[in-house]
Design a protein around this motif. Structure first.
Motif, PDB file in Angstrom:
ATOM      1  N   LEU A 102      10.907   1.173  -7.395  1.00 20.45           N
ATOM      2  CA  LEU A 102      10.221   0.526  -6.274  1.00 20.45           C
ATOM      3  C   LEU A 102      10.538  -0.960  -6.198  1.00 20.45           C
ATOM      4  CD1 LEU A 102       6.710   2.202  -6.616  1.00 20.45           C
ATOM      5  CD2 LEU A 102       8.540   2.818  -5.043  1.00 20.45           C
ATOM      6  N   ASN A 103      11.390  -1.472  -7.150  1.00 18.73           N
ATOM      7  CA  ASN A 103      11.777  -2.880  -7.175  1.00 18.73           C
ATOM      8  C   ASN A 103      10.598  -3.803  -7.409  1.00 18.73           C
ATOM      9  OD1 ASN A 103      13.525  -5.041  -7.100  1.00 18.73           O
ATOM     10  ND2 ASN A 103      13.303  -5.334  -4.873  1.00 18.73           N
ATOM     11  N   VAL A 104       9.696  -3.363  -8.316  1.00 20.23           N
ATOM     12  CA  VAL A 104       8.574  -4.211  -8.690  1.00 20.23           C
ATOM     13  C   VAL A 104       8.640  -4.452 -10.187  1.00 20.23           C
ATOM     14  CG1 VAL A 104       7.082  -3.445  -6.844  1.00 20.23           C
ATOM     15  CG2 VAL A 104       7.047  -2.216  -8.995  1.00 20.23           C
ATOM     16  N   ILE A 125       1.034   4.303  -2.907  1.00 21.87           N
ATOM     17  CA  ILE A 125       0.902   5.739  -2.646  1.00 21.87           C
ATOM     18  C   ILE A 125       2.082   6.500  -3.240  1.00 21.87           C
ATOM     19  CG2 ILE A 125       0.897   7.482  -0.820  1.00 21.87           C
ATOM     20  CD1 ILE A 125      -0.690   5.520   0.892  1.00 21.87           C
ATOM     21  N   ASN A 126       3.300   5.971  -3.041  1.00 24.87           N
ATOM     22  CA  ASN A 126       4.483   6.628  -3.603  1.00 24.87           C
ATOM     23  C   ASN A 126       4.436   6.641  -5.125  1.00 24.87           C
ATOM     24  OD1 ASN A 126       5.749   7.271  -1.176  1.00 24.87           O
ATOM     25  ND2 ASN A 126       6.685   5.246  -0.993  1.00 24.87           N
ATOM     26  N   ALA A 127       3.992   5.518  -5.711  1.00 22.58           N
ATOM     27  CA  ALA A 127       3.939   5.435  -7.171  1.00 22.58           C
ATOM     28  C   ALA A 127       2.910   6.389  -7.755  1.00 22.58           C
ATOM     29  CB  ALA A 127       3.618   4.001  -7.587  1.00 22.58           C
ATOM     30  N   LEU A 128       1.866   6.677  -6.976  1.00 18.71           N
ATOM     31  CA  LEU A 128       0.781   7.538  -7.464  1.00 18.71           C
ATOM     32  C   LEU A 128       0.988   9.015  -7.126  1.00 18.71           C
ATOM     33  CD1 LEU A 128      -2.357   5.320  -6.722  1.00 18.71           C
ATOM     34  CD2 LEU A 128      -1.459   5.945  -8.964  1.00 18.71           C
ATOM     35  N   ARG A 129       2.142   9.357  -6.582  1.00 23.43           N
ATOM     36  CA  ARG A 129       2.385  10.764  -6.225  1.00 23.43           C
ATOM     37  C   ARG A 129       2.180  11.721  -7.408  1.00 23.43           C
ATOM     38  NH1 ARG A 129       4.391  12.067  -1.332  1.00 23.43           N
ATOM     39  NH2 ARG A 129       5.153  10.374   0.008  1.00 23.43           N
ATOM     40  N   PRO A 130       2.708  11.419  -8.606  1.00 21.51           N
ATOM     41  CA  PRO A 130       2.455  12.333  -9.737  1.00 21.51           C
ATOM     42  C   PRO A 130       0.971  12.487 -10.042  1.00 21.51           C
ATOM     43  CG  PRO A 130       4.204  10.752 -10.255  1.00 21.51           C
ATOM     44  CD  PRO A 130       3.571  10.287  -8.986  1.00 21.51           C
ATOM     45  N   PHE A 131       0.233  11.404  -9.874  1.00 18.48           N
ATOM     46  CA  PHE A 131      -1.211  11.446 -10.123  1.00 18.48           C
ATOM     47  C   PHE A 131      -1.911  12.322  -9.090  1.00 18.48           C
ATOM     48  CE2 PHE A 131      -5.264   9.563  -8.694  1.00 18.48           C
ATOM     49  CZ  PHE A 131      -6.050   9.848  -9.799  1.00 18.48           C
ATOM     50  N   GLY A 139       0.820  -1.205   0.000  1.00 24.65           N
ATOM     51  CA  GLY A 139       0.000   0.000   0.000  1.00 24.65           C
ATOM     52  C   GLY A 139       0.852   1.253   0.000  1.00 24.65           C
ATOM     53  N   ALA A 140       1.953   1.245   0.767  1.00 25.82           N
ATOM     54  CA  ALA A 140       2.853   2.407   0.808  1.00 25.82           C
ATOM     55  C   ALA A 140       3.504   2.630  -0.551  1.00 25.82           C
ATOM     56  CB  ALA A 140       3.923   2.208   1.885  1.00 25.82           C
ATOM     57  N   ASP A 141       3.892   1.505  -1.204  1.00 20.50           N
ATOM     58  CA  ASP A 141       4.479   1.628  -2.542  1.00 20.50           C
ATOM     59  C   ASP A 141       3.483   2.249  -3.522  1.00 20.50           C
ATOM     60  OD1 ASP A 141       6.904   0.551  -1.852  1.00 20.50           O
ATOM     61  OD2 ASP A 141       6.323  -1.503  -2.316  1.00 20.50           O
TER      62      ASP A 141
END
Length: 501
Positions: free
Chosen positions: A153-155, A45-51, A41-43
């Motif tokens: 994010l290492n995914v 949120i970080n990934a969606l920061r630009p959004f 979930g934290a990842d």
């Protein structure tokens, strides 16, 4: 041919197919374990920061309609993301969302979108993925935002087209494999899910129980809210008490309790509020419409200062009305108005500066308007536009930076159409009210209302189609006409104005 031998061959073939399938799936699983990890979930949120930066409601302060759409869409998106993180979550319903996305330059996109002159575009897309990574990629790609940062994010971030699959597989089975083995084709299942469009009846079937439960839970608070509102309005002799945003009932009660405590502690500072409207909003002051704004994040000290300044605000309001009158005289009698539902929530000071700047420009240009030639027409001033336009309700929308000569010719050219639109507006308002009353009575609704972003034409169309239906689910409910389906925290049912049968 020996039938037993044929049966034996078929059995061996199925065994081989199962073995091949098992080996392939084990290989895929091993690759996933070695090359990637689950997106947390934290990842997400970080990934969606630009959004979030592109759609956050706080950046749409001067666009109340777009702000409200983004607020409601974010609530539904957050609910979708929360469900994906629940252990054992299996429910799967495609969710359609609409966002207004801020951007510097228009970018091409495959999704349905429209650009405005205000630096943002409307984007609509449907979420149908069952894992966080695919959902995040869908959101970013739908809004034409970069996905490169997800690598950090290492995914295992695959291209968008691959992310749409319910399972990330490096191989693609032929259609005959599913026909022969009887296994379900995941791509076909996804296509079917996308084709299934939510209907009003099916959505009410699925959400009625939840809405009724929330509504019953909120009833005591609703009664408390009405009591507090009536007592404070009567005690302070207010014209009305309103809220700028759709806060929950508990939040509104808390705000009224806070105002009630101030009345008890400092009754002398509220002596000048008689006949006024109090609006709970994001900041304190007096609005362009002359309403007393109380910021919900401010403490009593700030509110007290606003009440103490009221005499000065009233003086500034008189000067503002004088400016509106002077502008009207220079423009042939056209009336300058401020429409709360369509314009940004400006303070009295901000609106006065806008009027003063526009007045000085007009005065210097000396436009040859015949006195009272435009009497009966209306106009609003907007600071975020560059070209004049005519609203469907008949008022002119005039940019403060508009060239006076351009303004003159535009008003002359559109004057007759403006009068026709104003007449149509009056007819639509009457029709809308009649349909709301009729719908409320037919379905025994406790309340029927619409969001500010829903136009009168859309509300009329919605109510006409509702009246053709039999909807026992709605008895005693609070129904809000919106742009999408949702159940609010206090049990209000929100349905899109263009709901499908």
């Amino acid at each position: 041919m020996d039938e037993s031998w044929l049966d034996h061959c078929i059995a061996e073939m199925f065994c081989c197919l199962r073995a091949v399938r098992r080996l392939c799936l084990e290989k895929v699983f091993l690759q996933c374990v070695l090359q990637s990890r689950a997106l947390s979930g934290a990842d997400a949120i970080n990934a969606l920061r630009p959004f979030y930066f592109a759609v956050h409601p706080d950046f749409f302060g001067q666009h109340p309609k777009e702000r409200e759409v983004n607020e409601n869409s974010l609530k539904r998106l957050n609910g979708y993301l929360e469900n994906l993180q629940k252990p054992g979550f299996r429910s799967f319903k495609p969710t359609q969302l609409t966002f207004y996305v801020r951007e510097r330059e228009p970018n091409s996109s495959n999704v349905q979108e429209s650009f405005s002159s205000s630096g943002f575009r409307a984007v609509s897309f449907t979420l149908h993925t069952r894992d966080l990574l695919s959902t995040v990629l869908d959101i970013l790609n739908s809004c034409s935002l970069s996905t490169e940062h997800i690598q950090s994010l290492n995914v295992n971030s695959q291209p968008h087209k691959e992310a749409k699959s319910t399972v990330n597989r490096p191989i693609k089975w032929d259609k005959t494999y599913y026909s022969f083995t009887g296994f379900k084709d995941p791509e076909e299942e996804l296509e079917q899910a996308q084709r299934v469009e939510t209907t009003l009846i099916s959505w009410l079937d699925d959400n009625e129980a939840s809405a009724v439960k929330k509504l019953r839970k909120s009833l005591p608070l609703r009664k408390e809210l009405e009591r507090l509102k009536f007592e404070l309005s009567h005690q302070l002799q207010l014209s009305d008490i309103r809220w700028q945003r759709s806060w929950g009932v508990a939040h509104r009660c808390s705000q009224l309790h806070s105002l009630g405590r101030l009345v008890q502690q400092r009754p002398e500072v509220l002596k000048n509020v008689k006949g006024r409207t109090v609006v709970f909003t994001d900041r304190s002051g007096m609005s362009a419409a002359g309403h007393i704004m109380l910021g919900t994040m401010d403490v009593h000290h700030h509110w007290t200062k606003i009440f103490e300044r009221l005499p000065n605000y009233y003086k500034l309001q008189k000067r503002l009305l004088f400016l509106e009158d002077r502008i009207s005289q220079l423009l042939g009698g056209i009336q300058v108005i401020y429409i709360e539902e369509l314009q940004p929530l400006l303070t009295l000071e901000e609106y006065y500066e806008t009027l003063d700047s526009f007045y000085n420009k007009l005065r210097d240009s000396r436009l040859p308007f015949h006195p009272r030639s435009l009497r009966g027409l209306q106009m609003i001033l907007e600071s975020d536009r560059y070209a004049p336009s005519l609203h469907e309700f008949g008022h002119f929308m005039i940019p403060t930076v508009c060239d006076p000569t351009t303004l003159q010719w535009f008003i002359f050219a559109k004057a007759q159409q403006a009068r026709e639109n104003l007449k149509r507006k009056e007819e639509m308002m009457i029709t809308e009210k009649e349909l709301i009353d009729t719908s409320t009575e037919k379905f025994s609704l406790d309340r029927l209302y619409k969001e500010p972003s829903v136009s009168s034409a859309q509300m009329i169309d919605c109510c006409k189609r509702l009246l053709e239906e039999s909807l026992p689910y709605l008895q005693g409910m609070h129904l809000c006409i919106s742009h999408f389906y949702s159940v609010l925290q206090d049990g209000d049912l929100c349905i899109p104005w263009n709901w499908k049968n």
